[in-house]
Scaffold this motif. Sequence first.
Motif, PDB file in Angstrom:
ATOM      1  N   GLY A 272      17.212  60.228 -37.549  1.00  0.00           N
ATOM      2  CA  GLY A 272      17.867  61.517 -37.726  1.00  0.00           C
ATOM      3  C   GLY A 272      18.384  61.687 -39.129  1.00  0.00           C
ATOM      4  N   PRO A 273      19.153  62.760 -39.362  1.00  0.00           N
ATOM      5  CA  PRO A 273      19.718  63.000 -40.688  1.00  0.00           C
ATOM      6  C   PRO A 273      20.595  61.833 -41.128  1.00  0.00           C
ATOM      7  CG  PRO A 273      20.229  64.804 -39.182  1.00  0.00           C
ATOM      8  CD  PRO A 273      19.557  63.741 -38.394  1.00  0.00           C
ATOM      9  N   LEU A 274      20.794  61.719 -42.416  1.00  0.00           N
ATOM     10  CA  LEU A 274      21.620  60.640 -42.964  1.00  0.00           C
ATOM     11  C   LEU A 274      23.007  60.703 -42.355  1.00  0.00           C
ATOM     12  CD1 LEU A 274      21.581  58.330 -45.030  1.00  0.00           C
ATOM     13  CD2 LEU A 274      22.454  59.947 -46.706  1.00  0.00           C
ATOM     14  N   ALA A 275      23.453  59.599 -41.782  1.00  0.00           N
ATOM     15  CA  ALA A 275      24.769  59.542 -41.150  1.00  0.00           C
ATOM     16  C   ALA A 275      25.864  59.715 -42.199  1.00  0.00           C
ATOM     17  CB  ALA A 275      24.941  58.200 -40.435  1.00  0.00           C
ATOM     18  N   THR A 276      26.998  60.225 -41.762  1.00  0.00           N
ATOM     19  CA  THR A 276      28.114  60.456 -42.671  1.00  0.00           C
ATOM     20  C   THR A 276      28.595  59.156 -43.293  1.00  0.00           C
ATOM     21  OG1 THR A 276      28.776  62.288 -41.253  1.00  0.00           O
ATOM     22  CG2 THR A 276      30.389  61.513 -42.844  1.00  0.00           C
ATOM     23  N   TYR A 277      28.647  58.095 -42.496  1.00  0.00           N
ATOM     24  CA  TYR A 277      29.109  56.803 -42.982  1.00  0.00           C
ATOM     25  C   TYR A 277      28.029  55.752 -42.743  1.00  0.00           C
ATOM     26  CZ  TYR A 277      33.605  59.129 -42.781  1.00  0.00           C
ATOM     27  OH  TYR A 277      34.625  60.016 -42.964  1.00  0.00           O
ATOM     28  N   ALA A 278      27.947  54.784 -43.615  1.00  0.00           N
ATOM     29  CA  ALA A 278      27.010  53.678 -43.432  1.00  0.00           C
ATOM     30  C   ALA A 278      27.539  52.784 -42.313  1.00  0.00           C
ATOM     31  CB  ALA A 278      26.870  52.885 -44.723  1.00  0.00           C
ATOM     32  N   GLU A 279      26.735  52.558 -41.318  1.00  0.00           N
ATOM     33  CA  GLU A 279      27.109  51.717 -40.181  1.00  0.00           C
ATOM     34  C   GLU A 279      26.328  50.412 -40.248  1.00  0.00           C
ATOM     35  OE1 GLU A 279      29.293  52.397 -37.741  1.00  0.00           O
ATOM     36  OE2 GLU A 279      29.797  54.403 -38.447  1.00  0.00           O
ATOM     37  N   PRO A 280      26.935  49.309 -39.816  1.00  0.00           N
ATOM     38  CA  PRO A 280      26.236  48.020 -39.908  1.00  0.00           C
ATOM     39  C   PRO A 280      25.037  47.908 -38.975  1.00  0.00           C
ATOM     40  CG  PRO A 280      28.375  47.768 -38.836  1.00  0.00           C
ATOM     41  CD  PRO A 280      28.294  49.179 -39.335  1.00  0.00           C
ATOM     42  N   HIS A 281      24.996  48.670 -37.877  1.00  0.00           N
ATOM     43  CA  HIS A 281      23.891  48.563 -36.929  1.00  0.00           C
ATOM     44  C   HIS A 281      22.833  49.652 -37.127  1.00  0.00           C
ATOM     45  CE1 HIS A 281      26.949  51.171 -35.210  1.00  0.00           C
ATOM     46  NE2 HIS A 281      25.961  51.821 -34.646  1.00  0.00           N
ATOM     47  N   CYS A 282      22.924  50.414 -38.195  1.00  0.00           N
ATOM     48  CA  CYS A 282      21.973  51.473 -38.510  1.00  0.00           C
ATOM     49  C   CYS A 282      21.287  51.169 -39.845  1.00  0.00           C
ATOM     50  CB  CYS A 282      22.686  52.822 -38.615  1.00  0.00           C
ATOM     51  SG  CYS A 282      23.449  53.346 -37.077  1.00  0.00           S
TER      52      CYS A 282
ATOM     53  N   TRP B 293       7.653  51.261 -27.366  1.00  0.00           N
ATOM     54  CA  TRP B 293       8.876  51.967 -27.753  1.00  0.00           C
ATOM     55  C   TRP B 293       8.559  53.411 -28.091  1.00  0.00           C
ATOM     56  CZ3 TRP B 293      13.865  49.911 -29.760  1.00  0.00           C
ATOM     57  CH2 TRP B 293      14.134  48.632 -29.261  1.00  0.00           C
ATOM     58  N   GLU B 294       9.544  54.265 -27.928  1.00  0.00           N
ATOM     59  CA  GLU B 294       9.412  55.679 -28.262  1.00  0.00           C
ATOM     60  C   GLU B 294      10.203  55.961 -29.535  1.00  0.00           C
ATOM     61  OE1 GLU B 294      10.521  60.042 -26.366  1.00  0.00           O
ATOM     62  OE2 GLU B 294      10.867  58.233 -25.197  1.00  0.00           O
ATOM     63  N   VAL B 295       9.683  56.828 -30.400  1.00  0.00           N
ATOM     64  CA  VAL B 295      10.389  57.255 -31.609  1.00  0.00           C
ATOM     65  C   VAL B 295      10.858  58.688 -31.403  1.00  0.00           C
ATOM     66  CG1 VAL B 295      10.237  57.689 -34.076  1.00  0.00           C
ATOM     67  CG2 VAL B 295       9.019  55.758 -33.089  1.00  0.00           C
ATOM     68  N   VAL B 296      12.141  58.907 -31.507  1.00  0.00           N
ATOM     69  CA  VAL B 296      12.714  60.248 -31.409  1.00  0.00           C
ATOM     70  C   VAL B 296      13.086  60.659 -32.821  1.00  0.00           C
ATOM     71  CG1 VAL B 296      14.598  61.639 -30.489  1.00  0.00           C
ATOM     72  CG2 VAL B 296      13.581  59.837 -29.086  1.00  0.00           C
ATOM     73  N   ARG B 297      12.492  61.745 -33.297  1.00  0.00           N
ATOM     74  CA  ARG B 297      12.770  62.241 -34.651  1.00  0.00           C
ATOM     75  C   ARG B 297      13.603  63.513 -34.542  1.00  0.00           C
ATOM     76  NH1 ARG B 297       9.390  59.872 -38.610  1.00  0.00           N
ATOM     77  NH2 ARG B 297       7.817  58.539 -37.669  1.00  0.00           N
TER      78      ARG B 297
ATOM     79  N   ALA C 268      18.571  57.287 -49.855  1.00  0.00           N
ATOM     80  CA  ALA C 268      18.360  57.439 -48.418  1.00  0.00           C
ATOM     81  C   ALA C 268      18.501  58.905 -48.018  1.00  0.00           C
ATOM     82  CB  ALA C 268      19.359  56.586 -47.655  1.00  0.00           C
ATOM     83  N   VAL C 269      17.644  59.345 -47.078  1.00  0.00           N
ATOM     84  CA  VAL C 269      17.703  60.715 -46.569  1.00  0.00           C
ATOM     85  C   VAL C 269      17.814  60.753 -45.047  1.00  0.00           C
ATOM     86  CG1 VAL C 269      16.421  61.674 -48.521  1.00  0.00           C
ATOM     87  CG2 VAL C 269      15.193  60.958 -46.462  1.00  0.00           C
ATOM     88  N   ALA C 270      17.611  59.619 -44.384  1.00  0.00           N
ATOM     89  CA  ALA C 270      17.633  59.561 -42.924  1.00  0.00           C
ATOM     90  C   ALA C 270      18.273  58.261 -42.466  1.00  0.00           C
ATOM     91  CB  ALA C 270      16.213  59.667 -42.373  1.00  0.00           C
ATOM     92  N   THR C 271      18.746  58.269 -41.219  1.00  0.00           N
ATOM     93  CA  THR C 271      19.341  57.070 -40.624  1.00  0.00           C
ATOM     94  C   THR C 271      18.570  56.709 -39.366  1.00  0.00           C
ATOM     95  OG1 THR C 271      21.531  57.584 -41.491  1.00  0.00           O
ATOM     96  CG2 THR C 271      21.438  56.089 -39.620  1.00  0.00           C
TER      97      THR C 271
ATOM     98  N   ALA D 107      12.806  59.083 -47.924  1.00  0.00           N
ATOM     99  CA  ALA D 107      11.860  60.038 -47.334  1.00  0.00           C
ATOM    100  C   ALA D 107      10.531  59.372 -46.993  1.00  0.00           C
ATOM    101  CB  ALA D 107      11.652  61.207 -48.293  1.00  0.00           C
ATOM    102  N   GLU D 108      10.005  58.555 -47.906  1.00  0.00           N
ATOM    103  CA  GLU D 108       8.710  57.912 -47.673  1.00  0.00           C
ATOM    104  C   GLU D 108       8.748  56.974 -46.473  1.00  0.00           C
ATOM    105  OE1 GLU D 108       5.638  54.843 -49.868  1.00  0.00           O
ATOM    106  OE2 GLU D 108       7.037  55.996 -51.102  1.00  0.00           O
ATOM    107  N   HIS D 109       9.765  56.121 -46.420  1.00  0.00           N
ATOM    108  CA  HIS D 109       9.840  55.166 -45.316  1.00  0.00           C
ATOM    109  C   HIS D 109      10.156  55.858 -43.985  1.00  0.00           C
ATOM    110  CE1 HIS D 109      10.318  51.933 -48.486  1.00  0.00           C
ATOM    111  NE2 HIS D 109       9.255  51.589 -47.784  1.00  0.00           N
ATOM    112  N   SER D 110      10.902  56.948 -44.008  1.00  0.00           N
ATOM    113  CA  SER D 110      11.192  57.649 -42.754  1.00  0.00           C
ATOM    114  C   SER D 110       9.939  58.356 -42.227  1.00  0.00           C
ATOM    115  CB  SER D 110      12.340  58.642 -42.934  1.00  0.00           C
ATOM    116  OG  SER D 110      12.018  59.647 -43.853  1.00  0.00           O
TER     117      SER D 110
END
Length: 146
Positions: free
Chosen positions: A52-62, A79-83, A36-39, A67-70
């Motif tokens: 956004g960037p990979l979060a410091t900790y894995a969260e259950p709601h994220c 819906w709007e996508v904020v990158r 994983a490279v993004a959250t 890279a490919e899927h992001s």
Amino acid sequence: MGEPGESRRGPLKSAVPSNVVSPVRRCSRTACGRPAVATLTYVYADSTAVLGPLATYAEPHCYDLCAEHSERLTAPRGWEVVRLAIDSGPARPSGDDLEALANAVREAARPQERERAAGADAPPGDRAPMEVARRGHLRVLRSPEP
């Protein structure tokens, strides 16, 4: 039923031995094993998907994405996508970071030197509190004796 970890069919087997589990976080997409490279986080109230960037900790709601899927991420209609900017490489300490760390270590050593000097030269009523114990960032101070 018997021993813990057993079912009617016999002992339960782990899919991955515990000593082989990788500390690298993997993409949340089904059947994707890339790192994983993004959250991805959804803000339902604003109908927004935030990538956004990979979060410091894995969260259950994220959701962690490779890279490919992001890059291929799309949001539902309306819906709007904020990158947010994603770092392409691992963060490396700069010269300023190392200098700041060295200065912090030097500064942490100085209070003990000042206490010794102040305690010897100052009259008893003017002495600073003396550090008795320390636990993490907390210090126990003894009140100066009058």
